[in-house]
Scaffold this active site. Sequence first.
Site, mmCIF file in Angstrom:
data_model
loop_
_atom_site.group_PDB
_atom_site.id
_atom_site.type_symbol
_atom_site.label_atom_id
_atom_site.label_comp_id
_atom_site.label_asym_id
_atom_site.label_seq_id
_atom_site.Cartn_x
_atom_site.Cartn_y
_atom_site.Cartn_z
ATOM 1 N N ASN A 10 0.939 -1.187 -0.011
ATOM 2 C CA ASN A 10 -0.412 -0.320 -0.013
ATOM 3 C C ASN A 10 1.011 1.002 -0.057
ATOM 4 O OD1 ASN A 10 -1.747 1.675 0.838
ATOM 5 N ND2 ASN A 10 -2.810 1.200 2.504
ATOM 6 N N HIS A 205 -15.749 5.230 7.625
ATOM 7 C CA HIS A 205 -14.637 4.908 7.722
ATOM 8 C C HIS A 205 -14.185 6.263 7.952
ATOM 9 C CE1 HIS A 205 -10.620 2.869 6.106
ATOM 10 N NE2 HIS A 205 -10.771 4.163 6.864
ATOM 11 N N ARG A 238 -7.665 17.141 5.430
ATOM 12 C CA ARG A 238 -8.907 17.623 3.781
ATOM 13 C C ARG A 238 -10.057 18.314 3.979
ATOM 14 N NH1 ARG A 238 -8.370 11.701 0.974
ATOM 15 N NH2 ARG A 238 -6.627 10.521 2.494
ATOM 16 N N ASP A 280 -4.063 14.473 13.917
ATOM 17 C CA ASP A 280 -3.913 13.949 14.989
ATOM 18 C C ASP A 280 -5.396 13.718 15.969
ATOM 19 O OD1 ASP A 280 -3.379 12.211 16.779
ATOM 20 O OD2 ASP A 280 -1.474 12.046 16.018
ATOM 21 N N GLU A 374 -7.525 -3.491 5.768
ATOM 22 C CA GLU A 374 -7.420 -3.419 4.088
ATOM 23 C C GLU A 374 -6.749 -4.814 3.230
ATOM 24 O OE1 GLU A 374 -7.106 0.487 5.136
ATOM 25 O OE2 GLU A 374 -8.672 1.067 3.478
HETATM 26 P P1 ADP Z 1 -5.111 6.495 8.004
HETATM 27 O O1 ADP Z 1 -5.873 6.645 7.400
HETATM 28 O O2 ADP Z 1 -3.620 6.511 7.637
HETATM 29 O O3 ADP Z 1 -5.197 4.487 7.202
HETATM 30 P P2 ADP Z 1 -5.634 5.625 10.404
HETATM 31 O O4 ADP Z 1 -7.096 4.579 10.134
HETATM 32 O O5 ADP Z 1 -4.669 4.863 11.424
HETATM 33 O O6 ADP Z 1 -5.534 6.426 9.397
HETATM 34 O O7 ADP Z 1 -6.537 6.617 11.514
HETATM 35 C C1 ADP Z 1 -5.493 7.562 12.327
HETATM 36 C C2 ADP Z 1 -6.335 8.687 13.193
HETATM 37 O O8 ADP Z 1 -7.064 8.191 14.000
HETATM 38 C C3 ADP Z 1 -5.269 9.313 13.461
HETATM 39 O O9 ADP Z 1 -6.039 10.820 13.501
HETATM 40 C C4 ADP Z 1 -5.461 9.159 15.038
HETATM 41 O O10 ADP Z 1 -5.074 10.286 15.844
HETATM 42 C C5 ADP Z 1 -6.893 8.858 15.037
HETATM 43 N N1 ADP Z 1 -6.609 7.219 16.537
HETATM 44 C C6 ADP Z 1 -5.767 6.191 16.255
HETATM 45 N N2 ADP Z 1 -5.838 5.940 17.765
HETATM 46 C C7 ADP Z 1 -7.108 6.667 18.269
HETATM 47 C C8 ADP Z 1 -7.452 6.844 19.963
HETATM 48 N N3 ADP Z 1 -6.870 5.936 20.799
HETATM 49 N N4 ADP Z 1 -8.602 7.966 20.231
HETATM 50 C C9 ADP Z 1 -8.243 8.407 19.434
HETATM 51 N N5 ADP Z 1 -7.611 9.313 17.648
HETATM 52 C C10 ADP Z 1 -7.709 7.499 17.323
#
Ligand code: ADP
Length: 388
Positions: A10, A205, A238, A280, A374
């Site tokens: 990926n 998602h 975005r 984040d 995925e």
């Molecule tokens: P990607 O789309 O890059 O694969 P992810 O599905 O890993 O991203 O999601 C990343 C997001 O999930 C970030 O905004 C991160 O802060 C959030 N995230 C991960 N763990 C937690 C948590 N424990 N509480 C709140 N948000 C979280």
Amino acid sequence: MSGGAILTINAGSSSIKFSIYTPGDEPAEQLRGEVEDIGDDDARLIIESGPGKGTDIGIGKADHTAALGAILHHAGDGLGGAPVAGVGHRIVHGGIEFTAPARLDEETVDRLEALEPLAPLHQPHNLAAVRAAHEAFPNAIQIACFDTAFHRTHPWVNDTFALPREWYERGVRRYGFHGLSYEYVSGEIARLAPELRHGRVVIAHLGNGASMCAVRDGRSIASTMGFTALDGLPMGTRCGQLDPGVLLYMMDHEKMSPAEITDLLYRKSGLKGLSGMTNDMRELEASDSPEAAQAIEYFVFRIRRELGALAAVLGGLDAFVFTGGIGEHSAHVRREVCKGMEWLGISIDETKNAENALELSTGATRVMVVKTDEERVIARAVNAALRA
Ligand code: ADP
């Protein structure tokens, strides 16, 4: 291991996520990892080979080809000495014609290259990794798995924009993305809750990219994402849904170039733009800045709005399912999204919500948290091709 291994890839602009599987009736994961900071002088290879078991290796300056070489060299243990028999690639755009995984021969790569203008920030990097993988694994089967394919079942009203008809014929359509995640989660819903197999389901998602999908009988009938991966929900960086008049104003009045607008909408907007801090969600939730709270409030507001719209498209709702990094882990976002949604049969148990439990509902509509995968969808497609 006999018969060789499956490698899934990926690839983004500066990273390659990968995993290694052993083929079988159901592919078995051996390890997964990521090369970060491709293009910089100090790229890193991170390998996870089990819970709490990780390796972090500096690999110096690396392009996509060098990154694949490093994966092969350092992650070789996961292959158990076997060659790579099949490589599966996540390809963001399959256009109108690719409705299922496809063998990546030269002609297919050319056809996918022609779709680059439809996903300029993703497709070129996906295809760079395909070329690199052909060089690194010349004898392996290479399979493309598309983020758009799951949505090709949309009825026409959810596939078109109200532009003159020739634009539809020219491919300006609502493609929808995150299809590999929706395919996996739909499969999990059917496995974990067979009574929902023919139900009316909305899947959210919520990761760095975010979208929602209305699923009926296991098939996508509408998605919040449209022609590109910009539409619908606000995301990490975005903007999500935007009045196209804003773009005209930026071009005509502010004299911004297409490149400047692209940078603004894809990289500087969303949670990051609204908070002025970060994309984040963990940092936003921990912050006491009012702008961080407003960024989350807007994110939640748009999810609730789209939930109402997609439930109307489905003619009701049997299940609402959270996935992606935020969907799987943020009890706060789930609580705020579900607040006051009793009119849709949605109410949740706070203790279960705090535990990220699979089933949260106390009302008539099922509310679930399903971890997406995925990579497994890609591995299954390669597994099927190897066994064909
Ligand atoms: P990607 O789309 O890059 O694969 P992810 O599905 O890993 O991203 O999601 C990343 C997001 O999930 C970030 O905004 C991160 O802060 C959030 N995230 C991960 N763990 C937690 C948590 N424990 N509480 C709140 N948000 C979280």
